[in-house]
Design an enzyme around this catalytic site. Structure first.
Site, PDB file in Angstrom:
ATOM      1  N   PHE A  17       0.839  -1.206   0.000  1.00 19.07           N
ATOM      2  CA  PHE A  17       0.000   0.000   0.000  1.00 19.07           C
ATOM      3  C   PHE A  17       0.880   1.265   0.000  1.00 19.07           C
ATOM      4  CE2 PHE A  17      -2.216   2.750   3.390  1.00 19.07           C
ATOM      5  CZ  PHE A  17      -2.808   3.572   2.452  1.00 19.07           C
ATOM      6  N   ASP A  37      10.346  -6.734  -3.040  1.00 17.69           N
ATOM      7  CA  ASP A  37       9.156  -7.200  -2.329  1.00 17.69           C
ATOM      8  C   ASP A  37       9.064  -8.720  -2.458  1.00 17.69           C
ATOM      9  OD1 ASP A  37       6.245  -7.520  -1.585  1.00 17.69           O
ATOM     10  OD2 ASP A  37       6.353  -5.339  -1.612  1.00 17.69           O
ATOM     11  N   THR A  41       2.101  -9.536   1.306  1.00 17.22           N
ATOM     12  CA  THR A  41       0.814  -8.821   1.339  1.00 17.22           C
ATOM     13  C   THR A  41       0.699  -7.845   0.169  1.00 17.22           C
ATOM     14  OG1 THR A  41       1.842  -7.222   2.834  1.00 17.22           O
ATOM     15  CG2 THR A  41       0.436  -8.896   3.840  1.00 17.22           C
ATOM     16  N   ASP A  62      13.078 -11.642  -0.221  1.00 19.03           N
ATOM     17  CA  ASP A  62      12.635 -11.563   1.170  1.00 19.03           C
ATOM     18  C   ASP A  62      13.748 -10.869   1.963  1.00 19.03           C
ATOM     19  OD1 ASP A  62      12.144 -12.109   3.858  1.00 19.03           O
ATOM     20  OD2 ASP A  62      11.134 -13.997   3.407  1.00 19.03           O
ATOM     21  N   GLY A 106      23.091  -2.997   7.202  1.00 25.10           N
ATOM     22  CA  GLY A 106      24.408  -3.450   6.729  1.00 25.10           C
ATOM     23  C   GLY A 106      24.682  -2.914   5.325  1.00 25.10           C
ATOM     24  N   ALA A 118      10.276   2.791   8.175  1.00 23.32           N
ATOM     25  CA  ALA A 118       8.841   2.971   8.425  1.00 23.32           C
ATOM     26  C   ALA A 118       8.526   2.301   9.752  1.00 23.32           C
ATOM     27  CB  ALA A 118       8.027   2.351   7.294  1.00 23.32           C
ATOM     28  N   TYR A 149       4.808  -7.748  16.020  1.00 27.74           N
ATOM     29  CA  TYR A 149       4.894  -6.504  15.248  1.00 27.74           C
ATOM     30  C   TYR A 149       5.478  -5.388  16.120  1.00 27.74           C
ATOM     31  CZ  TYR A 149       3.219  -2.700  12.154  1.00 27.74           C
ATOM     32  OH  TYR A 149       3.114  -1.608  11.328  1.00 27.74           O
TER      33      TYR A 149
HETATM   34  P1  NAD Z   1       1.465  -3.554   3.209  1.00 30.62           P
HETATM   35  O1  NAD Z   1       1.227  -4.886   3.829  1.00 30.62           O
HETATM   36  O2  NAD Z   1       0.503  -3.075   2.177  1.00 30.62           O
HETATM   37  O3  NAD Z   1       2.920  -3.475   2.594  1.00 30.62           O
HETATM   38  C1  NAD Z   1       4.021  -4.189   3.082  1.00 30.62           C
HETATM   39  C2  NAD Z   1       4.817  -4.699   1.894  1.00 30.62           C
HETATM   40  O4  NAD Z   1       5.970  -5.389   2.370  1.00 30.62           O
HETATM   41  C3  NAD Z   1       4.025  -5.705   1.042  1.00 30.62           C
HETATM   42  O5  NAD Z   1       4.186  -5.413  -0.314  1.00 30.62           O
HETATM   43  C4  NAD Z   1       4.670  -7.058   1.403  1.00 30.62           C
HETATM   44  O6  NAD Z   1       4.559  -8.007   0.385  1.00 30.62           O
HETATM   45  C5  NAD Z   1       6.099  -6.638   1.690  1.00 30.62           C
HETATM   46  N1  NAD Z   1       6.834  -7.554   2.566  1.00 30.62           N
HETATM   47  C6  NAD Z   1       6.403  -8.109   3.734  1.00 30.62           C
HETATM   48  N2  NAD Z   1       7.362  -8.877   4.263  1.00 30.62           N
HETATM   49  C7  NAD Z   1       8.424  -8.813   3.419  1.00 30.62           C
HETATM   50  C8  NAD Z   1       9.710  -9.406   3.421  1.00 30.62           C
HETATM   51  N3  NAD Z   1      10.114 -10.230   4.397  1.00 30.62           N
HETATM   52  N4  NAD Z   1      10.543  -9.140   2.385  1.00 30.62           N
HETATM   53  C9  NAD Z   1      10.145  -8.307   1.377  1.00 30.62           C
HETATM   54  N5  NAD Z   1       8.946  -7.732   1.314  1.00 30.62           N
HETATM   55  C10 NAD Z   1       8.094  -7.977   2.343  1.00 30.62           C
HETATM   56  O7  NAD Z   1       1.543  -2.501   4.420  1.00 30.62           O
HETATM   57  P2  NAD Z   1       1.639  -0.921   4.390  1.00 30.62           P
HETATM   58  O8  NAD Z   1       0.436  -0.406   5.056  1.00 30.62           O
HETATM   59  O9  NAD Z   1       2.002  -0.437   3.033  1.00 30.62           O
HETATM   60  O10 NAD Z   1       2.869  -0.687   5.382  1.00 30.62           O
HETATM   61  C11 NAD Z   1       4.185  -0.453   4.893  1.00 30.62           C
HETATM   62  C12 NAD Z   1       5.129  -0.166   6.045  1.00 30.62           C
HETATM   63  O11 NAD Z   1       4.655   0.958   6.791  1.00 30.62           O
HETATM   64  C13 NAD Z   1       5.236  -1.337   7.035  1.00 30.62           C
HETATM   65  O12 NAD Z   1       6.584  -1.432   7.462  1.00 30.62           O
HETATM   66  C14 NAD Z   1       4.359  -0.920   8.191  1.00 30.62           C
HETATM   67  O13 NAD Z   1       4.795  -1.453   9.401  1.00 30.62           O
HETATM   68  C15 NAD Z   1       4.533   0.604   8.157  1.00 30.62           C
HETATM   69  N6  NAD Z   1       3.365   1.258   8.761  1.00 30.62           N
HETATM   70  C16 NAD Z   1       2.165   1.333   8.097  1.00 30.62           C
HETATM   71  C17 NAD Z   1       1.074   1.924   8.702  1.00 30.62           C
HETATM   72  C18 NAD Z   1      -0.262   2.063   8.023  1.00 30.62           C
HETATM   73  O14 NAD Z   1      -1.195   2.584   8.620  1.00 30.62           O
HETATM   74  N7  NAD Z   1      -0.420   1.654   6.778  1.00 30.62           N
HETATM   75  C19 NAD Z   1       1.204   2.443  10.013  1.00 30.62           C
HETATM   76  C20 NAD Z   1       2.424   2.309  10.654  1.00 30.62           C
HETATM   77  C21 NAD Z   1       3.518   1.740  10.022  1.00 30.62           C
END
Ligand code: NAD
Ligand code: UDP
Length: 325
Positions: A17, A37, A41, A62, A106, A118, A149
């Protein structure tokens, strides 16, 4: 953009997202994006419109494993963010936060490049001070369902600050509060996406608890503005900085607003509150205002209208696809 000003930027979680909006904005500014990615998700649909862009490249990887690439800046957005998704495989969530941060730090150390983390309001847990300031250390259960988390993100922050102190890595740590907008996953279980999808389908709106718990919702465009602003700020501004919208709403009020905007006939039903669900959350954004000259511009009504329009389109597309099968 002049070739010498164009940066090669790594966005982890770039198909998610927030990562997809960030990648899109950085491409518009003329930069080159490497989107990494594992599609846990995230989705190709989020970046389909970017795939043919000459400055956009994707890599399935990953971040729990080391990554060796040559870039000028790193934004680390990889990690499932919705409670439903991050609790599905809690060990993977923790590894993503901790091993992911470690490997990317690293990489940043080798490249001596800026790295943005983030982080999240979840580092405050179920806060005992209100609104939350960056100085607050939090009230987090270390062994609950949200811990993979919350503690993962807290440990990632520790790593970021230790890499700064020991290895002089230029870090940027932002604590993001609830953000919403187009490209949220329709089934990610988060409150905004759940309520809109339920309202558009005229299905019951599921309120957990009595709906008196509060959240502060930031529209995605505002959030991406401040993320880039923070990255481009002088090195002495490294955070942690709260970013989000301080306008605070009760969950019940959000439900009613979504019912009004969609004209839905959905009834409201009450379900049990998930464990460790924070009772209130609102960022103190004084630091973001003072140090980054930023504050959110989008009202909840404007942001929700854009999000409703997006989900309406997604649901119509899905209905059409189901008819064709
Ligand atoms: P999201 O789930 O839509 O996006 C996360 C992305 O990371 C996905 O594309 C997923 O496939 C990828 N991903 C997950 N694990 C992975 C891994 N091991 N290796 C590579 N890719 C991986 O979530 P989002 O809402 O877009 O959130 C993005 C970041 O922002 C996250 O780190 C989240 O903790 C942080 N965040 C988001 C919010 C919010 O309200 N949306 C609030 C606080 C923090
Ligand atoms: N929530 C709700 N109904 C839903 C989904 C969530 O009442 O269908 C509540 C949830 O219990 C929490 C708030 O809405 O109190 C925000 O939940 P979300 O998962 O969006 O984010 P977080 O709890 O991580 O802030």
């Amino acid at each position: 953009m002049k070739e010498h000003k164009r940066k090669r930027i790594l966005v982890t979680g770039g198909a998610g997202f927030l990562g997809s909006h960030l990648s899109e904005r950085l491409l518009k500014e003329g930069h080159q994006i490497l989107c990494v990615d594992n599609f846990y998700t995230g989705s190709k649909d989020n970046i389909r419109h970017l795939l043919s862009h000459p400055h956009f490249e994707t890599m399935r990887h990953d971040i729990c494993f080391p990554l060796s690439v040559e870039v000028d800046e790193i934004y680390n957005f990889a990690c499932p963010a919705s409670p439903l998704h991050y609790q599905k495989d809690p060990i993977q969530t923790l590894k993503t936060s901790v091993f992911g941060a470690w490997h990317l730090l690293g990489l940043a150390k080798r490249l001596q490049c800026k790295i943005f983390q983030a982080s999240t309001s979840e580092v405050y847990g179920d806060p005992q001070t209100h609104p939350q300031k960056e100085e607050y250390w939090g009230n987090v259960n270390p062994i609950g369902f949200r811990s993979c988390y919350d503690e993962g993100k807290r440990c990632a922050e520790t790593l970021f600050f230790d890499y700064k102190r020991k290895n002089l890595v230029p870090i940027k740590v932002a604590r993001i509060f609830n953000t919403y907008g187009p490209r949220m996953h329709p089934n990610d279980g988060r409150v905004v996406s759940n309520f809109i999808v339920q309202a558009l389908k005229n299905q019951p709106i599921t309120i957990y608890g009595d709906g008196s718990q509060t959240r502060s919702f930031c529209y995605v465009d505002d959030l991406i503005d401040v993320v880039i602003r923070f990255m481009n700020a002088p090195e002495a501004i490294f955070g942690p900085i709260n970013i989000g919208n301080p306008a605070e709403y009760r969950v019940i009020d959000l439900a009613n607003e979504i019912l009004r905007l969609t004209g839905s006939s959905s009834p409201i039903v009450y379900k049990s509150l998930p464990s460790d669900d924070p009772k209130q959350r609102r960022p103190d954004i004084s630091k973001a205002k003072e140090l980054l000259g930023w504050q959110p511009k989008t009202s909840l009504e404007t942001g929700l209208k854009a999000t409703v329009a997006y989900f309406d389109q997604v649901l119509s597309k899905n209905a059409l696809a189901a008819e064709l099968i």
